[in-house]
Design a protein around this motif. Sequence first.
Motif, PDB file in Angstrom:
ATOM      1  N   SER A  75       0.852  -1.187  -0.163  1.00  0.00           N
ATOM      2  CA  SER A  75      -0.101   0.007   0.094  1.00  0.00           C
ATOM      3  C   SER A  75       0.878   1.281  -0.189  1.00  0.00           C
ATOM      4  CB  SER A  75      -1.044   0.022   1.228  1.00  0.00           C
ATOM      5  OG  SER A  75       0.039   0.127   2.306  1.00  0.00           O
ATOM      6  N   ASP A 102      -4.723   6.890  -2.431  1.00  0.00           N
ATOM      7  CA  ASP A 102      -4.506   5.954  -1.847  1.00  0.00           C
ATOM      8  C   ASP A 102      -4.664   4.690  -2.765  1.00  0.00           C
ATOM      9  OD1 ASP A 102      -4.083   6.139   1.375  1.00  0.00           O
ATOM     10  OD2 ASP A 102      -5.964   7.404   0.828  1.00  0.00           O
ATOM     11  N   VAL A 103      -3.602   3.960  -2.654  1.00  0.00           N
ATOM     12  CA  VAL A 103      -3.326   2.886  -3.783  1.00  0.00           C
ATOM     13  C   VAL A 103      -2.796   1.562  -3.174  1.00  0.00           C
ATOM     14  CG1 VAL A 103      -2.008   2.320  -6.090  1.00  0.00           C
ATOM     15  CG2 VAL A 103      -2.793   4.690  -5.468  1.00  0.00           C
ATOM     16  N   ILE A 104      -3.245   0.661  -3.708  1.00  0.00           N
ATOM     17  CA  ILE A 104      -2.398  -0.881  -3.554  1.00  0.00           C
ATOM     18  C   ILE A 104      -2.347  -1.251  -4.688  1.00  0.00           C
ATOM     19  CG2 ILE A 104      -2.914  -3.283  -2.762  1.00  0.00           C
ATOM     20  CD1 ILE A 104      -4.449  -2.226  -0.225  1.00  0.00           C
ATOM     21  N   ALA A 120      -2.880  -1.896 -10.297  1.00  0.00           N
ATOM     22  CA  ALA A 120      -2.947  -0.954  -9.423  1.00  0.00           C
ATOM     23  C   ALA A 120      -4.474  -0.636  -8.854  1.00  0.00           C
ATOM     24  CB  ALA A 120      -2.411   0.486  -9.777  1.00  0.00           C
ATOM     25  N   TYR A 121      -4.585  -0.791  -7.618  1.00  0.00           N
ATOM     26  CA  TYR A 121      -6.199  -0.818  -7.168  1.00  0.00           C
ATOM     27  C   TYR A 121      -6.377   0.681  -6.565  1.00  0.00           C
ATOM     28  CZ  TYR A 121      -6.247  -5.700  -8.004  1.00  0.00           C
ATOM     29  OH  TYR A 121      -6.288  -6.998  -8.480  1.00  0.00           O
ATOM     30  N   TRP A 122      -7.144   1.326  -7.123  1.00  0.00           N
ATOM     31  CA  TRP A 122      -7.555   2.852  -6.826  1.00  0.00           C
ATOM     32  C   TRP A 122      -8.656   3.298  -7.606  1.00  0.00           C
ATOM     33  CZ3 TRP A 122      -6.925   7.167  -9.790  1.00  0.00           C
ATOM     34  CH2 TRP A 122      -6.007   7.094 -10.878  1.00  0.00           C
ATOM     35  N   GLY A 123      -9.180   4.316  -7.239  1.00  0.00           N
ATOM     36  CA  GLY A 123     -10.278   4.946  -7.930  1.00  0.00           C
ATOM     37  C   GLY A 123     -10.752   6.342  -7.540  1.00  0.00           C
ATOM     38  N   SER A 125     -12.884   7.163  -5.380  1.00  0.00           N
ATOM     39  CA  SER A 125     -13.174   7.417  -3.970  1.00  0.00           C
ATOM     40  C   SER A 125     -11.818   7.426  -3.085  1.00  0.00           C
ATOM     41  CB  SER A 125     -14.113   5.894  -3.568  1.00  0.00           C
ATOM     42  OG  SER A 125     -13.319   5.033  -3.331  1.00  0.00           O
ATOM     43  N   ASN A 126     -10.669   7.103  -3.584  1.00  0.00           N
ATOM     44  CA  ASN A 126      -9.435   7.017  -2.889  1.00  0.00           C
ATOM     45  C   ASN A 126      -8.806   8.177  -3.181  1.00  0.00           C
ATOM     46  OD1 ASN A 126      -9.719   3.783  -4.243  1.00  0.00           O
ATOM     47  ND2 ASN A 126      -9.661   4.242  -1.736  1.00  0.00           N
TER      48      ASN A 126
END
Lengths: 129, 129
Positions: A75, A102-104, A120-123, A125-126
């Motif tokens: 993260s 904020d990213v994982i 990369a997981y983020w969107g 809302s992050n």
Amino acid sequence: MREAVQAYFDLFNAGDGAAIAALYAEDAQVIDPVGTEPKLGMAAISEFYAVATQGGTKLERTGPTCIADKSAAFSFKVHVAGIKPEDTAIDVALPTGPMIIDVIDVFDFNDDGKITQMRAYWGPSNISQ
Amino acid sequence: MREAVQAYFDLFNAGDGAAIAALYAEDAQVIDPVGTEPKLGMAAISEFYAVATQGGTKLERTGPTCIADKSAAFSFKVHVAGIKPEDTAIDVALPTGPMIIDVIDVFDFNDDGKITQMRAYWGPSNISQ
């Protein structure tokens, strides 16, 4: 894998997009964020990191590297100084001005220790401003 | 997706394995940790969480839920009170006694908001005692 992840942060924050690309296998994929079209192969990945490391964007680690089999997940926060939307390496709309995302990330590795896929997981809302 | 992730923590810490399983689609997969054999389908997943929520194991969130497309990724610490190795729901060797494990999970969701696949990223290097 742990060293490659730490190198990723160090090289990104040094603005060295070419050295980041060299962490990847020739036929690797970058999917950032997940759900968008993958960047396929070294040329596309090199271009991606050349753009991403422009403009003073910095990465701040927020947790350990979680390693399972041939994959590493971690993260972090992306501190975006204030890029223009048309300069982004990311295929999604971003607000203008400074922001923190904020990213994982998850890296898959091959037996040579090179990254074969980054997800990369983020969107929206992050993103905070 | 954000609510499902928070429910996952609340239900796990309440020891309600059956309610956790109900967050999953009937034909879902649990891969915990990544690299081990997937648990396939509701019966296997229900059994997995029935065992995992025994023995006082608690989950502590350590970061936000990162949401991309139909997936959610999030970091946490697993506080294991002191399970016996033969009681674990996990197909890897664990030390005995209390331990803390740093984990990142990724959930994929279907259009009904049910989890279709869970991937847990952690390994021996993420265990502290």
